[in-house]
Design a protein around this motif. Structure first.
Motif, mmCIF file in Angstrom:
data_model
loop_
_atom_site.group_PDB
_atom_site.id
_atom_site.type_symbol
_atom_site.label_atom_id
_atom_site.label_comp_id
_atom_site.label_asym_id
_atom_site.label_seq_id
_atom_site.Cartn_x
_atom_site.Cartn_y
_atom_site.Cartn_z
ATOM 1 N N SER A 156 -20.066 70.783 129.922
ATOM 2 C CA SER A 156 -20.245 69.593 129.326
ATOM 3 C C SER A 156 -20.003 69.323 128.064
ATOM 4 C CB SER A 156 -21.541 69.008 129.913
ATOM 5 O OG SER A 156 -22.514 69.887 129.271
ATOM 6 N N MET A 157 -19.990 70.259 127.182
ATOM 7 C CA MET A 157 -19.486 69.941 125.879
ATOM 8 C C MET A 157 -17.874 70.067 125.619
ATOM 9 S SD MET A 157 -22.136 72.778 124.037
ATOM 10 C CE MET A 157 -21.155 72.956 122.636
ATOM 11 N N GLY A 158 -17.361 70.518 126.838
ATOM 12 C CA GLY A 158 -15.797 70.369 126.622
ATOM 13 C C GLY A 158 -15.280 71.989 126.605
ATOM 14 N N CYS A 159 -16.012 72.896 126.337
ATOM 15 C CA CYS A 159 -15.458 74.202 126.310
ATOM 16 C C CYS A 159 -14.569 74.629 127.685
ATOM 17 C CB CYS A 159 -16.513 75.344 125.803
ATOM 18 S SG CYS A 159 -17.431 74.856 124.740
ATOM 19 N N ARG A 160 -13.493 75.489 127.001
ATOM 20 C CA ARG A 160 -12.580 75.681 128.192
ATOM 21 C C ARG A 160 -12.211 77.164 128.058
ATOM 22 N NH1 ARG A 160 -14.768 72.162 130.268
ATOM 23 N NH2 ARG A 160 -13.895 70.230 130.770
ATOM 24 N N LYS A 161 -12.338 77.830 126.927
ATOM 25 C CA LYS A 161 -12.056 78.858 126.781
ATOM 26 C C LYS A 161 -12.860 79.501 125.614
ATOM 27 C CE LYS A 161 -7.977 82.124 126.542
ATOM 28 N NZ LYS A 161 -6.638 82.572 126.075
ATOM 29 N N THR A 162 -13.765 80.660 126.118
ATOM 30 C CA THR A 162 -14.674 80.949 124.937
ATOM 31 C C THR A 162 -14.655 82.564 125.079
ATOM 32 O OG1 THR A 162 -17.158 80.686 124.417
ATOM 33 C CG2 THR A 162 -16.646 81.409 126.507
ATOM 34 N N ALA A 163 -14.991 83.132 123.631
ATOM 35 C CA ALA A 163 -14.896 84.469 123.496
ATOM 36 C C ALA A 163 -16.317 84.865 123.357
ATOM 37 C CB ALA A 163 -14.304 84.791 122.168
ATOM 38 N N LEU A 164 -16.806 85.776 124.199
ATOM 39 C CA LEU A 164 -18.310 86.245 124.235
ATOM 40 C C LEU A 164 -18.536 87.455 123.336
ATOM 41 C CD1 LEU A 164 -21.143 86.257 125.152
ATOM 42 C CD2 LEU A 164 -20.384 86.947 127.478
ATOM 43 N N LEU A 165 -19.075 87.438 122.311
ATOM 44 C CA LEU A 165 -19.023 88.518 121.302
ATOM 45 C C LEU A 165 -20.093 89.452 121.130
ATOM 46 C CD1 LEU A 165 -17.648 86.137 118.284
ATOM 47 C CD2 LEU A 165 -16.530 87.361 120.110
ATOM 48 N N GLY A 166 -21.027 89.369 122.321
ATOM 49 C CA GLY A 166 -22.413 90.274 122.557
ATOM 50 C C GLY A 166 -23.629 89.506 122.046
ATOM 51 N N GLY A 167 -24.570 90.394 121.771
ATOM 52 C CA GLY A 167 -24.471 91.924 121.856
ATOM 53 C C GLY A 167 -24.689 92.209 123.535
ATOM 54 N N PRO A 168 -25.075 93.203 123.633
ATOM 55 C CA PRO A 168 -24.914 94.101 124.857
ATOM 56 C C PRO A 168 -25.679 93.249 125.999
ATOM 57 C CG PRO A 168 -25.703 95.656 123.358
ATOM 58 C CD PRO A 168 -25.151 94.595 122.588
ATOM 59 N N SER A 169 -26.823 92.893 125.580
ATOM 60 C CA SER A 169 -27.964 92.118 126.356
ATOM 61 C C SER A 169 -27.338 90.963 126.967
ATOM 62 C CB SER A 169 -29.298 92.222 126.012
ATOM 63 O OG SER A 169 -29.284 91.537 124.942
ATOM 64 N N THR A 170 -26.727 90.221 125.670
ATOM 65 C CA THR A 170 -26.144 88.761 126.241
ATOM 66 C C THR A 170 -24.904 88.887 127.131
ATOM 67 O OG1 THR A 170 -26.896 88.019 124.192
ATOM 68 C CG2 THR A 170 -25.078 86.766 125.086
ATOM 69 N N CYS A 171 -24.049 89.789 126.863
ATOM 70 C CA CYS A 171 -23.071 90.250 127.833
ATOM 71 C C CYS A 171 -23.438 90.619 129.224
ATOM 72 C CB CYS A 171 -22.269 91.389 127.257
ATOM 73 S SG CYS A 171 -21.309 90.904 125.593
#
Ligand SMILES: NC(=O)c1ccc[n+]([C@@H]2O[C@H](COP(=O)([O-])OP(=O)(O)OC[C@H]3O[C@@H](n4cnc5c(N)ncnc54)[C@H](OP(=O)(O)O)[C@@H]3O)[C@@H](O)[C@H]2O)c1
Length: 171
Positions: free
Chosen positions: A96-111
């Protein structure tokens, strides 16, 4: 096709360690070439997503920094957005914020949270030619089977720092 294309970026040792402990990263073991590769790659994304303990300062103008925490600080930087909730909730908020392409940078638990929900499309794993023996493993110690197809291998320097790019199997 998913509403947001999400790629994980992580640096790991040859033996699959991504942090010495929750408070100590392995940036001292990562190469200058990998840092350059990472910063250049970020230009292709409209947003970067990270757990609070790995806040990344470097970001080109225009990219949103989405920081996950249950305790958002006072912050008037318009580039920063503090979100909380389940991985699915966060994903929907980002749509809903309009994000279309995101880089997930961690850490391991968030991934792991986003991998569990099947929300990750690609992996960019930078492998540095060092063994560390002990520390936090890629995506933590919890059982989770996910399948990937190799898209590309890039050698970054003569020491053999590699970027392994995998796409979700079946795409
Ligand atoms: N090698 C690499 O490429 C790499 C990359 C990134 C990080 N690291 C390392 O990994 C270690 C930290 O990893 P980590 O897995 O413990 O921490 P993390 O994933 O970076 O952060 C966990 C924190 O993020 C917040 N969080 C995560 N998911 C959330 C959600 N769904 N909703 C609200 N808040 C959420 C929580 O913060 P609150 O407690 O504030 O609520 C949680 O305590 C550090 O040593 C870091 O340097 C390595």
């Amino acid at each position: 096709m998913s509403a947001i294309h999400m790629d994980i970026y992580l640096v790991m040792s040859l033996d699959g360690i991504v942090a010495l402990d929750p408070d100590h990263d392995i940036s001292g073991y990562s190469s200058r070439e990998d840092r350059e590769f990472f910063l250049e790659s970020l230009k292709a994304y409209d947003s970067m997503l990270m757990g609070k303990s790995c806040y990344v300062r470097d970001a080109h103008p225009g990219i949103r920094r989405i920081i996950l925490t249950h305790n958002p600080p006072e912050d008037d930087n318009p580039q920063n957005y503090y979100l909380s909730g389940s991985a699915r909730d966060i994903y929907e908020q980002m749509v809903s914020m309009g994000c279309r392409k995101t880089a997930l940078l961690g850490g391991p638990s968030t991934c792991l949270e986003f991998l569990r929900e099947g929300l990750v499309d690609g992996l960019y794993l930078s492998v540095e030619p060092v063994t560390l023996g002990a520390g936090m493993r890629l995506f933590t110690d919890q059982a989770l089977v996910t399948r990937w197809t190799l898209a590309r291998i890039k050698q970054l320097n003569d020491q053999g720092s590699l970027v392994l790019h995998y796409e979700k199997a079946g795409q």
